[in-house]
Design an enzyme around this catalytic site. Structure first.
Site, PDB file in Angstrom:
ATOM      1  N   LYS A 281       0.789  -1.233   0.000  1.00  0.00           N
ATOM      2  CA  LYS A 281       0.000   0.000   0.000  1.00  0.00           C
ATOM      3  C   LYS A 281       0.819   1.280   0.000  1.00  0.00           C
ATOM      4  O   LYS A 281       0.302   2.376   0.236  1.00  0.00           O
ATOM      5  CB  LYS A 281      -1.016   0.054   1.174  1.00  0.00           C
ATOM      6  CG  LYS A 281      -1.804  -1.199   1.421  1.00  0.00           C
ATOM      7  CD  LYS A 281      -2.241  -1.939   0.194  1.00  0.00           C
ATOM      8  CE  LYS A 281      -3.295  -1.242  -0.616  1.00  0.00           C
ATOM      9  NZ  LYS A 281      -3.568  -2.038  -1.865  1.00  0.00           N
TER      10      LYS A 281
ATOM     11  N   THR B 156       3.321   0.551  -4.679  1.00  0.00           N
ATOM     12  CA  THR B 156       4.081  -0.431  -5.465  1.00  0.00           C
ATOM     13  C   THR B 156       3.628  -0.469  -6.924  1.00  0.00           C
ATOM     14  O   THR B 156       4.451  -0.449  -7.848  1.00  0.00           O
ATOM     15  CB  THR B 156       3.916  -1.846  -4.860  1.00  0.00           C
ATOM     16  OG1 THR B 156       3.727  -1.753  -3.451  1.00  0.00           O
ATOM     17  CG2 THR B 156       5.108  -2.728  -5.162  1.00  0.00           C
TER      18      THR B 156
ATOM     19  N   HIS C 150       7.270  -7.341  -1.641  1.00  0.00           N
ATOM     20  CA  HIS C 150       7.039  -6.844  -0.282  1.00  0.00           C
ATOM     21  C   HIS C 150       7.926  -7.608   0.709  1.00  0.00           C
ATOM     22  O   HIS C 150       7.789  -7.438   1.917  1.00  0.00           O
ATOM     23  CB  HIS C 150       5.571  -7.053   0.126  1.00  0.00           C
ATOM     24  CG  HIS C 150       4.585  -6.341  -0.748  1.00  0.00           C
ATOM     25  ND1 HIS C 150       4.780  -5.043  -1.188  1.00  0.00           N
ATOM     26  CD2 HIS C 150       3.376  -6.727  -1.256  1.00  0.00           C
ATOM     27  CE1 HIS C 150       3.738  -4.683  -1.930  1.00  0.00           C
ATOM     28  NE2 HIS C 150       2.886  -5.676  -1.986  1.00  0.00           N
TER      29      HIS C 150
ATOM     30  N   PHE D  20      -3.369   8.737 -11.120  1.00  0.00           N
ATOM     31  CA  PHE D  20      -4.277   7.785 -10.465  1.00  0.00           C
ATOM     32  C   PHE D  20      -5.431   7.377 -11.391  1.00  0.00           C
ATOM     33  O   PHE D  20      -5.713   6.196 -11.580  1.00  0.00           O
ATOM     34  CB  PHE D  20      -4.807   8.406  -9.161  1.00  0.00           C
ATOM     35  CG  PHE D  20      -5.811   7.553  -8.478  1.00  0.00           C
ATOM     36  CD1 PHE D  20      -5.421   6.454  -7.723  1.00  0.00           C
ATOM     37  CD2 PHE D  20      -7.172   7.812  -8.606  1.00  0.00           C
ATOM     38  CE1 PHE D  20      -6.357   5.636  -7.103  1.00  0.00           C
ATOM     39  CE2 PHE D  20      -8.118   7.006  -7.990  1.00  0.00           C
ATOM     40  CZ  PHE D  20      -7.701   5.925  -7.233  1.00  0.00           C
TER      41      PHE D  20
HETATM   42  P1  A3P Z   1      -5.207   4.095  -1.438  1.00  0.00           P
HETATM   43  O1  A3P Z   1      -5.779   2.841  -0.906  1.00  0.00           O
HETATM   44  O2  A3P Z   1      -4.923   5.102  -0.354  1.00  0.00           O
HETATM   45  O3  A3P Z   1      -6.018   4.694  -2.535  1.00  0.00           O
HETATM   46  P2  A3P Z   1       0.222  -0.673  -3.574  1.00  0.00           P
HETATM   47  O4  A3P Z   1       0.333  -0.619  -5.040  1.00  0.00           O
HETATM   48  O5  A3P Z   1       1.541  -0.669  -2.863  1.00  0.00           O
HETATM   49  O6  A3P Z   1      -0.687  -1.768  -3.116  1.00  0.00           O
HETATM   50  O7  A3P Z   1      -0.446   0.708  -3.098  1.00  0.00           O
HETATM   51  C1  A3P Z   1      -1.780   0.992  -3.363  1.00  0.00           C
HETATM   52  C2  A3P Z   1      -2.048   2.439  -2.985  1.00  0.00           C
HETATM   53  O8  A3P Z   1      -1.392   3.311  -3.940  1.00  0.00           O
HETATM   54  C3  A3P Z   1      -3.529   2.760  -3.036  1.00  0.00           C
HETATM   55  O9  A3P Z   1      -3.762   3.770  -2.066  1.00  0.00           O
HETATM   56  C4  A3P Z   1      -3.649   3.292  -4.467  1.00  0.00           C
HETATM   57  O10 A3P Z   1      -4.791   4.048  -4.729  1.00  0.00           O
HETATM   58  C5  A3P Z   1      -2.388   4.131  -4.521  1.00  0.00           C
HETATM   59  N1  A3P Z   1      -2.020   4.503  -5.897  1.00  0.00           N
HETATM   60  C6  A3P Z   1      -1.890   3.693  -6.966  1.00  0.00           C
HETATM   61  N2  A3P Z   1      -1.618   4.411  -8.070  1.00  0.00           N
HETATM   62  C7  A3P Z   1      -1.579   5.697  -7.695  1.00  0.00           C
HETATM   63  C8  A3P Z   1      -1.358   6.926  -8.398  1.00  0.00           C
HETATM   64  N3  A3P Z   1      -1.135   6.956  -9.687  1.00  0.00           N
HETATM   65  N4  A3P Z   1      -1.391   8.062  -7.667  1.00  0.00           N
HETATM   66  C9  A3P Z   1      -1.624   8.052  -6.353  1.00  0.00           C
HETATM   67  N5  A3P Z   1      -1.853   6.922  -5.638  1.00  0.00           N
HETATM   68  C10 A3P Z   1      -1.833   5.767  -6.301  1.00  0.00           C
END
Ligand code: A3P
Length: 305
Positions: free
Chosen positions: A63, A66, A113, A238
């Site tokens: 989170k 990644t 991870h 996003f």
């Molecule tokens: P949220 O749950 O706060 O929205 P991972 O890929 O490590 O699992 O992380 C997921 C988190 O990164 C999620 O956070 C997701 O929305 C966020 N995320 C993914 N792409 C993103 C982007 N382009 N800009 C901002 N946040 C992003």
């Protein structure tokens, strides 16, 4: 290693039955749905993975961004802002599908991870460029809760955010203790001056994606124009990544089979400071007094809004 003995079961479910049971294996919590033998075998396979000189590794606690960083690095390596159809799970060390990592064409962007000691043995020797991304712990807790609460899989979390937070703050979640994980990687950087390692913050990437993309490009040795950095920032916004995730990506597991109806999936909100919608004043004090204090002396300063 605790290895092959029958492990002690750590029952971390609360009085409502929400939570998980784990066993500890080489210092890491593992789900009781697996066995020490399976974990040993998987770890061995990851550690023995043949690395290539042009591999890049994205390392992160779940989170912390990644997926986002993986897409950025993948585009930089390809030299364009087109989405790669493959989803990052096939290049994810420690997940069942990673065994196909050998079939991936170069340049590969691996991601994981896992803790450093469970990663491929030759990481330092081969000087694999490693990018470690962190995020403020309050938003990590909210994002991880929403992930585990939104999935249909057996390890989902059916309780409330408050119930989840009690477990998260004590590191009683499958991904382990966030502070320990970050400190582990900071120690890796200190102990392995030969490992080319870049540390990034989710919040900085959000605030100034173009600048951070340029930093990543320089680090991985990819010549890149300002224009391409801007195009990649735009393609990896996003909103764009969220739609590419359903429209372009070939996932190894159909996301519909994984997420509860109406839940947002990995691309949930993508904001800095969503924690304010979830965390009470009392919980916030715990974060500030306990979690922030545990980071003291590391030089890490998180951005919370
Ligand atoms: P949220 O749950 O706060 O929205 P991972 O890929 O490590 O699992 O992380 C997921 C988190 O990164 C999620 O956070 C997701 O929305 C966020 N995320 C993914 N792409 C993103 C982007 N382009 N800009 C901002 N946040 C992003």
């Amino acid at each position: 290693m605790e290895g092959q003995r029958t492990p002690e079961i750590l029952d971390y479910r609360n009085k409502n039955g929400h939570g998980w049971s784990f066993f500890k294996h080489d210092g890491i919590l593992r789900s009781i749905n697996t066995t020490p033998e399976d974990v040993t075998e998987m770890t061995r396979k990851v550690q023995k993975l043949e690395l290539r000189d042009d591999d890049v590794l994205v390392a992160a606690y779940p989170k912390c961004g990644t997926h986002w960083l993986w897409e950025i690095v993948t585009m930089l390596k390809a030299g364009n802002s087109e989405y790669n159809k493959k989803a990052k799970e096939i290049a994810m060390l420690g997940m069942p599908k990673f065994e196909r990592a050998d079939e991936l064409p170069s340049p590969r962007v691996l991601n994981s991870h896992l803790n450093f000691r469970h990663l491929p043995e030759k990481l330092v020797e081969k000087k694999i460029r490693t990018i470690f991304i962190m995020r403020n712990p309050k938003d990590v807790s909210v994002s991880l809760f929403n992930h585990l609460n939104g999935i249909k899989l057996s390890f989902r979390f059916d309780g409330t955010y408050s119930e989840f937070l009690d477990l998260f703050l004590e590191g009683k979640v499958a991904s382990g203790d966030y502070v320990d994980y970050v400190k582990d990687w900071l120690q890796v950087k200190q102990d392995n001056p030969d490992l080319p390692m870049l540390t990034l913050f989710y919040e900085n990437l959000k605030k100034d994606p173009v600048k951070n993309i340029k930093t990543v490009a320089d680090f991985i040795g990819v010549p890149v124009s300002d224009e391409l950095c801007e195009q990649i920032a735009e393609a990896c916004s996003f909103k764009k990544l969220k739609s590419a995730d359903t429209e372009v990506k070939e996932h190894t597991t159909n996301p519909l089979s994984m997420w509860k109806e109406g839940r947002q999936g990995v691309y949930r909100k993508g904001e800095v400071g969503d924690w304010k919608n979830w965390i009470t004043v009392a919980q916030n004090e715990i974060f500030d007094n306990v979690i922030e204090r545990r980071f003291e002396g590391t030089g890490i300063v998180f951005t919370y809004e």
